[in-house]
Design an enzyme around this catalytic site. Structure first.
Site, PDB file in Angstrom:
ATOM      1  N   ASP A  16      32.444  44.832 -60.617  1.00  0.00           N
ATOM      2  CA  ASP A  16      31.043  44.990 -60.195  1.00  0.00           C
ATOM      3  C   ASP A  16      30.580  46.215 -59.616  1.00  0.00           C
ATOM      4  O   ASP A  16      31.441  46.925 -58.993  1.00  0.00           O
ATOM      5  CB  ASP A  16      30.527  43.782 -59.399  1.00  0.00           C
ATOM      6  CG  ASP A  16      28.903  43.485 -59.446  1.00  0.00           C
ATOM      7  OD1 ASP A  16      28.243  44.005 -60.495  1.00  0.00           O
ATOM      8  OD2 ASP A  16      28.594  42.788 -58.734  1.00  0.00           O
ATOM      9  N   HIS A  33      29.251  51.915 -66.874  1.00  0.00           N
ATOM     10  CA  HIS A  33      30.123  50.880 -67.625  1.00  0.00           C
ATOM     11  C   HIS A  33      31.454  51.748 -68.222  1.00  0.00           C
ATOM     12  O   HIS A  33      32.583  51.496 -68.305  1.00  0.00           O
ATOM     13  CB  HIS A  33      29.343  50.378 -68.481  1.00  0.00           C
ATOM     14  CG  HIS A  33      28.358  49.392 -68.213  1.00  0.00           C
ATOM     15  ND1 HIS A  33      28.664  48.559 -67.033  1.00  0.00           N
ATOM     16  CD2 HIS A  33      27.090  49.029 -68.302  1.00  0.00           C
ATOM     17  CE1 HIS A  33      27.544  47.934 -66.966  1.00  0.00           C
ATOM     18  NE2 HIS A  33      26.380  48.317 -67.687  1.00  0.00           N
ATOM     19  N   LEU A 127      53.039  41.587 -69.509  1.00  0.00           N
ATOM     20  CA  LEU A 127      51.456  41.292 -68.603  1.00  0.00           C
ATOM     21  C   LEU A 127      50.681  40.563 -69.611  1.00  0.00           C
ATOM     22  O   LEU A 127      50.332  41.135 -70.665  1.00  0.00           O
ATOM     23  CB  LEU A 127      50.795  42.549 -68.159  1.00  0.00           C
ATOM     24  CG  LEU A 127      49.342  42.455 -67.426  1.00  0.00           C
ATOM     25  CD1 LEU A 127      49.431  41.756 -65.999  1.00  0.00           C
ATOM     26  CD2 LEU A 127      48.825  43.694 -67.402  1.00  0.00           C
TER      27      LEU A 127
HETATM   28  C1  IPE Z   1      29.111  39.521 -62.831  1.00  0.00           C
HETATM   29  O1  IPE Z   1      28.429  40.656 -62.488  1.00  0.00           O
HETATM   30  C2  IPE Z   1      29.545  39.658 -64.339  1.00  0.00           C
HETATM   31  C3  IPE Z   1      30.766  40.658 -64.524  1.00  0.00           C
HETATM   32  C4  IPE Z   1      31.125  41.325 -63.498  1.00  0.00           C
HETATM   33  C5  IPE Z   1      30.867  40.900 -65.858  1.00  0.00           C
HETATM   34  P1  IPE Z   1      26.915  40.557 -62.241  1.00  0.00           P
HETATM   35  O2  IPE Z   1      26.431  41.887 -61.749  1.00  0.00           O
HETATM   36  O3  IPE Z   1      26.391  40.027 -63.682  1.00  0.00           O
HETATM   37  O4  IPE Z   1      26.708  39.640 -61.357  1.00  0.00           O
HETATM   38  P2  IPE Z   1      25.330  39.082 -60.367  1.00  0.00           P
HETATM   39  O5  IPE Z   1      24.010  39.221 -61.295  1.00  0.00           O
HETATM   40  O6  IPE Z   1      25.100  40.360 -59.482  1.00  0.00           O
HETATM   41  O7  IPE Z   1      25.376  37.871 -59.560  1.00  0.00           O
HETATM   42  C1  IPE Z   2      29.310  45.041 -63.743  1.00  0.00           C
HETATM   43  O1  IPE Z   2      28.715  46.220 -63.381  1.00  0.00           O
HETATM   44  C2  IPE Z   2      29.373  45.130 -65.088  1.00  0.00           C
HETATM   45  C3  IPE Z   2      28.816  44.194 -65.866  1.00  0.00           C
HETATM   46  C4  IPE Z   2      28.146  43.034 -65.526  1.00  0.00           C
HETATM   47  C5  IPE Z   2      28.830  44.192 -67.289  1.00  0.00           C
HETATM   48  P1  IPE Z   2      26.896  46.062 -63.189  1.00  0.00           P
HETATM   49  O2  IPE Z   2      26.645  46.361 -64.260  1.00  0.00           O
HETATM   50  O3  IPE Z   2      26.699  44.589 -62.763  1.00  0.00           O
HETATM   51  O4  IPE Z   2      26.819  46.825 -62.132  1.00  0.00           O
HETATM   52  P2  IPE Z   2      25.373  46.619 -60.930  1.00  0.00           P
HETATM   53  O5  IPE Z   2      25.817  45.446 -60.199  1.00  0.00           O
HETATM   54  O6  IPE Z   2      24.188  46.659 -61.494  1.00  0.00           O
HETATM   55  O7  IPE Z   2      25.620  47.989 -59.994  1.00  0.00           O
HETATM   56 MG    MG Z   3      26.471  43.607 -61.048  1.00  0.00          MG
END
Ligand code: IPE
Ligand code: IPE
Ligand code: MG
Length: 241
Positions: A16, A33, A127
């Site tokens: 995240d 990303h 793995l």
């Molecule tokens: C969880 O992250 C999903 C992934 C890492 C793919 P999100 O960014 O979507 O989660 P919330 O919205 O903060 O709970």
């Molecule tokens: C996690 O990073 C990746 C996905 C959920 C696909 P985020 O896109 O949620 O990044 P933040 O949380 O907005 O910083």
């Molecule tokens: Mg996020």
């Protein structure tokens, strides 16, 4: 094979903070990303180096479809490109890749990439990398309940034979042991619909580090944290040692 018994056999990661990483640098969220892929590569290599046998990464949740269309499309394009690009090195590293999550809802291109990746890496043994794509834990449990109920109504299973292992065998993660360690980056302390059944006795590690900044050393810090934990599974310390 895992030589050090203090090394977690299975590490799961909620990757995240990509969007915040990009925003801090004045970049488009998608750039975050793309940068996150570098961290994925490093974590795979570190897992191989220290003998982690299973690595599960949360790439796209069932709820992530609700993001702006341009981000969702950009992510799907990133998945296709990355999978195609990484297959040769995954083969070379002897990594087997499986995708967990609903196939339904994914576009034809993505489905083609994930099928190719799974087929090409099927016999690899160093793995097992599970990529959670279009994954939601509640959806997974509902689907399992439906399939178990269908088996009962067909007479293939009786209600008294429904056990924890029957439920586990109906999840995407059948054949994979439960995670020993869960890592979530970016300072969030929640599961966001990830592996709720499988994480019942997992150790949790949270870090403020944003996913694109999470490199080999950060991963090894999480492993070192894990090594300090005493896992009691409901028992008392004297029974463990
Ligand atoms: C969880 O992250 C999903 C992934 C890492 C793919 P999100 O960014 O979507 O989660 P919330 O919205 O903060 O709970
Ligand atoms: C996690 O990073 C990746 C996905 C959920 C696909 P985020 O896109 O949620 O990044 P933040 O949380 O907005 O910083
Ligand atoms: Mg996020």
């Amino acid at each position: 094979m895992n030589k050090d018994k203090n090394i977690p056999r299975h590490v799961a990661i909620i990757m995240d903070g990509n969007g915040r990483w990009a925003r801090k640098k004045g970049l488009d969220r998608l750039r975050g990303h793309y940068e996150g892929v570098v961290s994925v590569r490093e974590v795979i290599q570190a897992s191989l180096d220290i003998g982690v046998e299973y690595l599960t990464i949360y790439a796209f949740s069932s709820e992530n479809w609700g993001r702006p269309k341009s981000e969702v499309e950009g992510l799907m394009e990133l998945f296709c490109k990355t999978i195609a690009l990484e297959i040769p090195s995954l083969v070379e590293k002897n990594v087997r890749v499986v995708f967990i999550g609903e196939r339904e809802g994914l576009g034809a291109e993505v489905l083609k990439s994930i099928d190719l990746c799974e087929r090409t890496t099927r016999d690899n043994t160093a793995l097992t990398l599970s990529v959670a794509l279009n994954y939601g834990s509640r959806q997974e449990i509902v689907a399992a309940v439906k399939r178990i109920t269908e088996a009962v109504s067909r007479g293939e299973l009786t209600v008294d034979r429904i056990s924890e292992s029957v439920v586990a065998d109906h999840l995407f993660t059948r054949n994979v042991p439960d995670p020993d360690l869960l890592i979530r980056t970016s300072g969030e302390h929640r599961l966001s619909n990830f592996l709720m059944w499988q994480l019942s006795y997992t150790e949790f590690y949270f870090t403020e580090t944003l996913w694109p900044d999470f490199h080999r050393e950060a991963f090894l810090d999480a492993i070192n944290y894990y090594k300090t934990r005493s896992r009691r599974y409901g028992l008392v310390t004297e029974q463990i040692y």
